[in-house]
Scaffold this motif. Structure first.
Motif, PDB file in Angstrom:
ATOM      1  N   THR A   1     -14.068 -80.581 -49.448  1.00  0.00           N
ATOM      2  CA  THR A   1     -13.583 -81.828 -48.893  1.00  0.00           C
ATOM      3  C   THR A   1     -12.712 -82.388 -49.775  1.00  0.00           C
ATOM      4  OG1 THR A   1     -14.229 -83.328 -47.325  1.00  0.00           O
ATOM      5  CG2 THR A   1     -15.505 -83.130 -49.243  1.00  0.00           C
ATOM      6  N   LEU A   2     -12.218 -83.427 -49.201  1.00  0.00           N
ATOM      7  CA  LEU A   2     -11.400 -84.682 -49.747  1.00  0.00           C
ATOM      8  C   LEU A   2     -12.128 -85.823 -49.697  1.00  0.00           C
ATOM      9  CD1 LEU A   2      -7.927 -83.585 -48.308  1.00  0.00           C
ATOM     10  CD2 LEU A   2      -8.886 -82.855 -50.572  1.00  0.00           C
ATOM     11  N   THR A   3     -12.024 -86.515 -50.790  1.00  0.00           N
ATOM     12  CA  THR A   3     -12.433 -87.854 -50.874  1.00  0.00           C
ATOM     13  C   THR A   3     -11.796 -89.026 -50.961  1.00  0.00           C
ATOM     14  OG1 THR A   3     -12.904 -88.131 -53.219  1.00  0.00           O
ATOM     15  CG2 THR A   3     -14.445 -86.938 -51.954  1.00  0.00           C
ATOM     16  N   THR A   4     -12.085 -90.056 -50.587  1.00  0.00           N
ATOM     17  CA  THR A   4     -10.950 -91.282 -50.614  1.00  0.00           C
ATOM     18  C   THR A   4     -10.404 -91.537 -52.206  1.00  0.00           C
ATOM     19  OG1 THR A   4     -12.056 -92.456 -48.796  1.00  0.00           O
ATOM     20  CG2 THR A   4     -10.842 -93.797 -50.237  1.00  0.00           C
ATOM     21  N   GLU A   5     -11.496 -91.558 -53.069  1.00  0.00           N
ATOM     22  CA  GLU A   5     -11.263 -91.739 -54.433  1.00  0.00           C
ATOM     23  C   GLU A   5     -10.178 -90.491 -54.869  1.00  0.00           C
ATOM     24  OE1 GLU A   5     -13.386 -91.715 -58.754  1.00  0.00           O
ATOM     25  OE2 GLU A   5     -14.421 -90.715 -57.170  1.00  0.00           O
ATOM     26  N   GLU A   6     -10.195 -89.212 -54.419  1.00  0.00           N
ATOM     27  CA  GLU A   6      -9.383 -88.167 -54.845  1.00  0.00           C
ATOM     28  C   GLU A   6      -8.044 -88.491 -54.232  1.00  0.00           C
ATOM     29  OE1 GLU A   6      -9.546 -83.268 -54.616  1.00  0.00           O
ATOM     30  OE2 GLU A   6     -10.685 -84.546 -52.974  1.00  0.00           O
ATOM     31  N   LEU A   7      -7.802 -88.902 -52.907  1.00  0.00           N
ATOM     32  CA  LEU A   7      -6.636 -89.416 -52.612  1.00  0.00           C
ATOM     33  C   LEU A   7      -6.154 -90.469 -53.188  1.00  0.00           C
ATOM     34  CD1 LEU A   7      -7.211 -88.728 -48.552  1.00  0.00           C
ATOM     35  CD2 LEU A   7      -6.101 -87.101 -50.449  1.00  0.00           C
ATOM     36  N   GLU A   8      -6.645 -91.341 -53.707  1.00  0.00           N
ATOM     37  CA  GLU A   8      -6.260 -92.636 -54.320  1.00  0.00           C
ATOM     38  C   GLU A   8      -5.658 -92.040 -55.849  1.00  0.00           C
ATOM     39  OE1 GLU A   8      -9.572 -95.143 -54.477  1.00  0.00           O
ATOM     40  OE2 GLU A   8      -9.072 -96.197 -52.555  1.00  0.00           O
ATOM     41  N   GLN A   9      -6.443 -91.350 -56.489  1.00  0.00           N
ATOM     42  CA  GLN A   9      -5.860 -90.677 -57.647  1.00  0.00           C
ATOM     43  C   GLN A   9      -4.873 -89.602 -57.743  1.00  0.00           C
ATOM     44  OE1 GLN A   9      -8.610 -89.500 -60.615  1.00  0.00           O
ATOM     45  NE2 GLN A   9     -10.230 -90.917 -60.203  1.00  0.00           N
ATOM     46  N   LEU A  10      -4.597 -88.857 -56.585  1.00  0.00           N
ATOM     47  CA  LEU A  10      -3.589 -88.342 -56.356  1.00  0.00           C
ATOM     48  C   LEU A  10      -2.492 -89.163 -56.142  1.00  0.00           C
ATOM     49  CD1 LEU A  10      -1.990 -85.476 -55.645  1.00  0.00           C
ATOM     50  CD2 LEU A  10      -3.047 -85.530 -53.249  1.00  0.00           C
ATOM     51  N   ALA A  11      -2.320 -90.207 -55.288  1.00  0.00           N
ATOM     52  CA  ALA A  11      -1.533 -91.149 -54.916  1.00  0.00           C
ATOM     53  C   ALA A  11      -0.629 -91.461 -56.400  1.00  0.00           C
ATOM     54  CB  ALA A  11      -1.755 -91.954 -54.277  1.00  0.00           C
ATOM     55  N   ALA A  12      -1.720 -92.075 -57.279  1.00  0.00           N
ATOM     56  CA  ALA A  12      -1.317 -92.468 -58.482  1.00  0.00           C
ATOM     57  C   ALA A  12      -0.774 -91.519 -59.315  1.00  0.00           C
ATOM     58  CB  ALA A  12      -2.603 -93.067 -59.356  1.00  0.00           C
ATOM     59  N   PHE A  13      -1.239 -90.095 -59.345  1.00  0.00           N
ATOM     60  CA  PHE A  13      -0.273 -89.142 -59.902  1.00  0.00           C
ATOM     61  C   PHE A  13       0.789 -88.795 -59.516  1.00  0.00           C
ATOM     62  CE2 PHE A  13       0.335 -84.425 -60.054  1.00  0.00           C
ATOM     63  CZ  PHE A  13       0.347 -84.189 -61.011  1.00  0.00           C
ATOM     64  N   LEU A  14       1.091 -88.950 -58.156  1.00  0.00           N
ATOM     65  CA  LEU A  14       2.422 -88.890 -57.840  1.00  0.00           C
ATOM     66  C   LEU A  14       3.688 -89.801 -58.043  1.00  0.00           C
ATOM     67  CD1 LEU A  14       1.479 -87.554 -54.053  1.00  0.00           C
ATOM     68  CD2 LEU A  14       2.274 -86.069 -55.943  1.00  0.00           C
ATOM     69  N   VAL A  15       2.931 -91.107 -58.332  1.00  0.00           N
ATOM     70  CA  VAL A  15       3.613 -92.262 -58.724  1.00  0.00           C
ATOM     71  C   VAL A  15       4.254 -91.790 -59.966  1.00  0.00           C
ATOM     72  CG1 VAL A  15       3.728 -94.773 -59.256  1.00  0.00           C
ATOM     73  CG2 VAL A  15       2.756 -93.820 -56.933  1.00  0.00           C
ATOM     74  N   LYS A  16       3.250 -91.328 -60.719  1.00  0.00           N
ATOM     75  CA  LYS A  16       3.822 -91.049 -62.459  1.00  0.00           C
ATOM     76  C   LYS A  16       4.780 -89.945 -62.241  1.00  0.00           C
ATOM     77  CE  LYS A  16      -0.709 -90.652 -63.678  1.00  0.00           C
ATOM     78  NZ  LYS A  16      -1.872 -90.620 -64.305  1.00  0.00           N
ATOM     79  N   ARG A  17       4.672 -89.000 -61.307  1.00  0.00           N
ATOM     80  CA  ARG A  17       5.861 -88.081 -61.286  1.00  0.00           C
ATOM     81  C   ARG A  17       7.242 -88.779 -60.860  1.00  0.00           C
ATOM     82  NH1 ARG A  17       1.845 -86.888 -62.799  1.00  0.00           N
ATOM     83  NH2 ARG A  17       2.825 -87.260 -64.670  1.00  0.00           N
ATOM     84  N   LEU A  18       7.155 -89.671 -60.220  1.00  0.00           N
ATOM     85  CA  LEU A  18       8.631 -90.468 -60.006  1.00  0.00           C
ATOM     86  C   LEU A  18       8.880 -91.171 -60.992  1.00  0.00           C
ATOM     87  CD1 LEU A  18       7.483 -92.497 -56.653  1.00  0.00           C
ATOM     88  CD2 LEU A  18       9.058 -90.720 -56.725  1.00  0.00           C
ATOM     89  N   ASP A  19       8.122 -91.292 -62.063  1.00  0.00           N
ATOM     90  CA  ASP A  19       8.519 -92.018 -63.252  1.00  0.00           C
ATOM     91  C   ASP A  19       8.945 -91.084 -64.420  1.00  0.00           C
ATOM     92  OD1 ASP A  19       8.326 -94.549 -62.280  1.00  0.00           O
ATOM     93  OD2 ASP A  19       6.419 -94.909 -62.781  1.00  0.00           O
ATOM     94  N   GLY A  20       8.547 -89.787 -64.154  1.00  0.00           N
ATOM     95  CA  GLY A  20       8.728 -88.805 -65.007  1.00  0.00           C
ATOM     96  C   GLY A  20       7.713 -88.623 -66.212  1.00  0.00           C
ATOM     97  N   ARG A  21       6.634 -89.348 -65.823  1.00  0.00           N
ATOM     98  CA  ARG A  21       5.639 -89.466 -66.780  1.00  0.00           C
ATOM     99  C   ARG A  21       4.617 -88.294 -66.563  1.00  0.00           C
ATOM    100  NH1 ARG A  21       2.524 -93.572 -66.378  1.00  0.00           N
ATOM    101  NH2 ARG A  21       3.313 -94.626 -64.364  1.00  0.00           N
TER     102      ARG A  21
END
Length: 244
Positions: free
Chosen positions: A224-244
């Motif tokens: 399944t998916l969890t809220t914590e997982e989606l929050e960390q995924l969102a943060a991961f995607l933001v880092k990709r915006l910054d090229g980090r």
């Protein structure tokens, strides 16, 4: 945050896709996130993740487009009307019978090359540089995303694996060595009855062994998916915006 993202169904490459964004009309996204569903799910299965991720990280609403491809094969003949899959997985494997995942994980499953070509055609149709594309998915969709990310001519911006496992290991391992800069987010439930937790660890260890920076989130839960997982995924995607 009140979001009114657009959701359109369109053909990209060989596959029907659901495209979701909240960008101004005609705007070019800074990041395109391609998320592929798991075996037996409808093509719309992960679509609701787009607004959830935008809410968790509002910057994504102003910069990202989400693409949800529909798996190559229909499961209507198996009595699963809207269900789709990327390639067939023997029921004995999913039920923990017969050959275990450790053996199954090394060979290329029948049907995977055709699914790979179809998903690669979606990526090509995005018409954005690969360093602005994140690939990912849930379960079988995570397998497909890994397979494609390791085979593209250039390294994509990131790879996100939600309850995935290794297949085609004999081909993946040498290809992973050439993708050591690929950032990976991976989440897996410790009580997963479908793709055992140790198989998620096996995939993680292979990717880390190739030098990839892997953010690994184990959680108490099943397939399944969890809220914590989606929050960390969102943060991961933001880092990709910054090229980090």
């Amino acid at each position: 945050m009140s979001l009114r993202p657009r959701h359109v169904r369109t053909k990209l490459g060989e596959l029907s896709c659901h495209v979701v964004d909240a960008l101004p009309e005609g705007a070019t996204p800074e990041l395109v996130v391609v998320l592929s569903h798991g075996l037996g799910a409808p093509g719309t299965d992960l679509v609701a993740l787009a607004p959830e991720l935008m809410t968790a990280a509002p910057r994504l609403a102003h910069a990202a487009r989400f693409v949800f491809p529909e798996g190559l094969l229909s499961m209507e003949h198996l009595g699963m009307g809207g269900g789709r899959m990327w390639f067939e997985i023997p029921m004995a494997i999913l039920m923990g019978q017969g050959r275990d995942w450790a053996q199954y994980s090394q060979a290329v499953p029948p049907g995977m090359p055709a699914a790979r070509r179809a998903l690669m055609s979606v990526v090509a149709a995005l018409q954005v540089p690969l360093n602005r594309v994140v690939l990912g998915g849930f379960s079988q969709g995570a397998m497909m995303s890994t397979d494609v990310a390791l085979r593209l001519e250039e390294c994509p911006a990131g790879l996100c694996l939600l309850s995935g496992a290794m297949v085609a290991g004999k081909e993946w391992e040498p290809k992973a060595q050439a993708r050591s800069s690929l950032p990976v987010f991976q989440g897996h439930g410790r009580q997963d009855p479908v793709l055992p937790f140790q198989e998620g660890e096996r995939l993680r260890d292979m990717l880390k062994g190739a030098g990839m920076p892997v953010e690994f989130l184990p959680f108490d839960g099943g397939h399944t998916l969890t809220t914590e997982e989606l929050e960390q995924l969102a943060a991961f995607l933001v880092k990709r915006l910054d090229g980090r």
